[in-house]
Design an enzyme around this catalytic site. Structure first.
Site, short mmCIF file in Angstrom:
data_model
loop_
_atom_site.label_atom_id
_atom_site.label_comp_id
_atom_site.label_asym_id
_atom_site.label_seq_id
_atom_site.Cartn_x
_atom_site.Cartn_y
_atom_site.Cartn_z
CB CYS A 110 -0.99 0.00 1.17
SG CYS A 110 -0.25 -0.08 2.82
CG HIS A 113 -4.56 -0.60 4.18
ND1 HIS A 113 -3.75 -1.23 3.29
CD2 HIS A 113 -5.73 -0.33 3.51
CE1 HIS A 113 -4.37 -1.36 2.12
NE2 HIS A 113 -5.57 -0.82 2.23
CG HIS A 118 -7.31 -0.38 -1.00
ND1 HIS A 118 -7.64 -0.95 0.21
CD2 HIS A 118 -8.22 -0.88 -1.88
CE1 HIS A 118 -8.71 -1.73 0.07
NE2 HIS A 118 -9.07 -1.70 -1.18
#
Length: 239
Positions: free
Chosen positions: A115, A181, A193
């Site tokens: 990510c 994240h 993502h």
């Protein structure tokens, strides 16, 4: 080499210039053989052969005389075919775009295509270079808080959820109380993502992702007009 590139672009006027960087130190100007040189560029096969005979081609150069300093959808498609860095001359400046795989459909590998890589690569496309960091898997369970430590140091500031706009970074607590994240808001209640053990993708920004959002961040140099570069890259997945 910089002066040679800028002078070539000026000489071409309203037409797009084109050329090669060879061995990261030599600029080889080429003729634009496109039938519509004010809108596109095309380098002849003969010029490709000549460049390869001189050394390793390390970048393709072209200009946007009256355009934005971002790679168009066509530019990004052709960049995938060349697998090279592309340099773009616009407003008498050279903008460098390193070669990256398309943002959508990437295999996940922590520390290489994860990510954070997604954020770095997407922001590179809009002209904001973010540093890479060595990171061990499961850092969020080892007393580290990388996103909250690094975002402010790299030009980001936290914004209120009500002001969410395209290009903002959404930080999520994914299986942890530590925010670990990152997703990019791409408008229309969607995010871009890359989760562990999954291909990078679009997702609806609701349910789990909304419920476990920790904070939202915006880069101080963000320009809304540059967001088109990310959309152009995501369009590659549709070709």
């Amino acid at each position: 080499m910089k002066t040679e590139i800028l002078n070539h672009a000026k000489k071409c006027g309203e037409n797009e210039c084109c050329g090669f960087v060879i061995d990261n130190k030599i600029y080889m100007p080429c003729n634009n053989i496109s039938p519509t040189p004010t809108e596109t560029f095309e380098i002849s096969p003969e010029d490709w052969i000549t460049a390869e005979q001189q050394g390793a081609i390390t970048a393709v150069v072209h200009s946007h005389p009256d355009g934005l300093p971002i790679l168009s959808e066509a530019d990004q498609i052709f960049q995938q075919q060349t697998a090279l860095d592309w340099w773009l001359v616009c407003n008498n400046k050279i903008h460098k775009f390193r070669y990256i795989k398309p943002l959508l459909g990437r295999e996940f590998e922590h520390g290489k295509t994860d990510c954070l890589t997604m954020v770095r690569d997407a922001y590179m496309l809009v002209g904001i270079d973010l540093p890479d960091y060595e990171r061990e898997d499961d850092w969020w369970h080892n007393g580290q808080n990388l996103y909250l430590d690094l975002l402010p140091k790299n030009g980001f500031e936290q914004v209120e959820p009500e002001s969410l706009q395209e290009g903002d970074i959404i930080i999520v607590c994914l299986g942890s109380s530590t925010p670990n994240h990152a997703a990019i808001y791409i408008g229309n209640q969607q995010i871009l993502h890359h989760c562990p053990n999954r291909l990078s993708k679009r997702d609806a920004y609701g349910g789990f992702w909304l419920d476990y959002t920790h904070s939202i961040w915006r880069h101080k140099k963000w320009q809304k007009s540059a967001f088109m570069a990310i959309l152009n890259n995501m369009a590659i997945d549709l070709i």
